[in-house]
Design a protein around this motif. Structure first.
Motif, short mmCIF file in Angstrom:
data_model
loop_
_atom_site.label_atom_id
_atom_site.label_comp_id
_atom_site.label_asym_id
_atom_site.label_seq_id
_atom_site.Cartn_x
_atom_site.Cartn_y
_atom_site.Cartn_z
N THR A 1 0.85 -1.19 0.00
CA THR A 1 0.00 0.00 0.00
C THR A 1 0.88 1.24 0.00
N LYS A 2 0.52 2.17 -0.87
CA LYS A 2 1.28 3.41 -0.99
C LYS A 2 0.41 4.55 -0.48
N THR A 3 1.01 5.44 0.29
CA THR A 3 0.28 6.61 0.77
C THR A 3 0.95 7.85 0.21
N PHE A 4 0.14 8.75 -0.29
CA PHE A 4 0.64 10.00 -0.86
C PHE A 4 -0.02 11.16 -0.15
N GLU A 5 0.71 12.26 -0.06
CA GLU A 5 0.23 13.48 0.59
C GLU A 5 0.09 14.57 -0.48
N PRO A 6 -0.83 15.51 -0.30
CA PRO A 6 -0.91 16.64 -1.24
C PRO A 6 0.41 17.41 -1.26
N HIS A 7 0.77 17.93 -2.42
CA HIS A 7 1.98 18.70 -2.70
C HIS A 7 3.24 17.84 -2.67
N GLN A 8 3.09 16.54 -2.68
CA GLN A 8 4.25 15.63 -2.74
C GLN A 8 4.60 15.41 -4.21
N LYS A 9 5.90 15.29 -4.50
CA LYS A 9 6.33 15.03 -5.87
C LYS A 9 6.39 13.52 -6.08
N VAL A 10 5.87 13.10 -7.25
CA VAL A 10 5.81 11.67 -7.57
C VAL A 10 6.23 11.46 -9.02
N LEU A 11 6.58 10.21 -9.33
CA LEU A 11 6.86 9.80 -10.70
C LEU A 11 5.71 8.91 -11.17
N LEU A 12 5.36 9.01 -12.46
CA LEU A 12 4.26 8.25 -13.05
C LEU A 12 4.83 7.20 -13.98
N TYR A 13 4.38 5.94 -13.82
CA TYR A 13 4.86 4.85 -14.67
C TYR A 13 4.25 4.98 -16.05
N SER A 14 5.08 4.89 -17.08
CA SER A 14 4.62 4.97 -18.46
C SER A 14 4.15 3.60 -18.89
N SER A 15 2.82 3.43 -19.04
CA SER A 15 2.27 2.11 -19.37
C SER A 15 1.88 2.03 -20.84
N ARG A 16 2.45 2.86 -21.68
CA ARG A 16 2.17 2.80 -23.11
C ARG A 16 2.71 1.49 -23.68
N LEU A 17 2.15 1.12 -24.82
CA LEU A 17 2.61 -0.08 -25.50
C LEU A 17 4.00 0.18 -26.06
N HIS A 18 4.94 -0.64 -25.64
CA HIS A 18 6.31 -0.51 -26.11
C HIS A 18 6.55 -1.58 -27.18
N ILE A 19 6.59 -1.14 -28.44
CA ILE A 19 6.77 -2.09 -29.53
C ILE A 19 8.18 -2.66 -29.51
N PHE A 20 9.16 -1.79 -29.24
CA PHE A 20 10.54 -2.25 -29.15
C PHE A 20 11.05 -1.95 -27.74
N PRO A 21 10.70 -2.79 -26.77
CA PRO A 21 11.13 -2.51 -25.40
C PRO A 21 12.64 -2.70 -25.24
N SER A 22 13.22 -1.85 -24.44
CA SER A 22 14.64 -1.99 -24.16
C SER A 22 14.85 -2.03 -22.66
N LYS A 23 15.90 -2.67 -22.24
CA LYS A 23 16.14 -2.85 -20.81
C LYS A 23 16.55 -1.55 -20.14
N LEU A 24 17.27 -0.70 -20.84
CA LEU A 24 17.83 0.49 -20.22
C LEU A 24 16.96 1.73 -20.40
N CYS A 25 15.78 1.57 -20.97
CA CYS A 25 14.88 2.70 -21.18
C CYS A 25 14.18 3.05 -19.86
N PHE A 26 14.14 4.33 -19.52
CA PHE A 26 13.51 4.77 -18.27
C PHE A 26 12.00 4.82 -18.47
N ARG A 27 11.24 4.12 -17.65
CA ARG A 27 9.79 4.00 -17.83
C ARG A 27 8.99 4.94 -16.93
#
Length: 193
Positions: free
Chosen positions: A106-132
């Protein structure tokens, strides 16, 4: 396991055997084999059944009322088997759900906290070193049941996302560089004894 010929062309001859093996094998989810679920009894080889079928025809066909009563009992047993398989399936699904839910963090977040969003787009050519992970974004509103409204600081757009797709952004992470010199190792000859 089905063994095919030298050129794998006789698979169609083995298909009936494979289907019979699948249908008569015990399934954990059902708590019984699919054959038993459909027909209400364990599967036997045709050689074993020939003698029993002859005996059943001989004894039950003499009295029609007795045969009707026996058939009704078999149908009731079949309903009981189906109920048993539903119960077994429900118990199995509950166990799998408990195991799955136990591993969810379980993750808890607070207002005004900075977060990163996971990119769930379809990756046709996925690479191991690509930042998601995209971002950072700023949390504006935390809704119940895991929904989080975030804002892009570049253009001010707000949108809702699932909280499982977010992770905290570590802004003040100190990365210390070390300037150590690498030296070649010295090898000494060890006297042989």
């Amino acid at each position: 396991m089905v063994f095919l010929g030298r050129y794998n062309k006789d698979w169609s001859l083995r298909l009936t055997d494979a289907l019979r093996a699948y249908r008569t094998a015990f399934k954990t989810i059902l708590g019984m084999s699919p054959y038993r679920l459909v027909y209400g009894k364990a599967c036997h080889l045709p050689v074993e059944m020939e003698r029993r079928a002859y005996w059943a025809i001989k004894t039950l066909n003499f009295d029609l009322a007795k045969a009707l009563k026996q058939r009704m009992l078999q149908m009731n047993e079949l309903d009981e088997l189906r109920c048993e398989s539903y119960e077994s399936s429900r118990i199995y699904k509950e166990k799998v759900k408990l195991f799955h839910d136990k591993n969810i963090v379980t993750k808890t977040f607070e207002p005004h906290q900075k977060v990163l969003l996971y990119s769930s787009r379809l990756h046709i050519f996925p690479s191991k070193l690509c930042f998601r992970w995209n971002g950072p974004f700023i949390v504006k509103i935390v809704h119940p049941y895991g929904a989080v409204e975030i804002e892009n600081p570049d253009n001010g757009k707000r949108f809702k996302v699932n909280g499982q797709r977010l992770k905290p952004f570590l802004e003040n992470f100190d990365h210390q560089e070390s300037n150590e010199e690498l030296v070649d190792p010295l090898y000494r000859d060890v006297p042989s004894a």
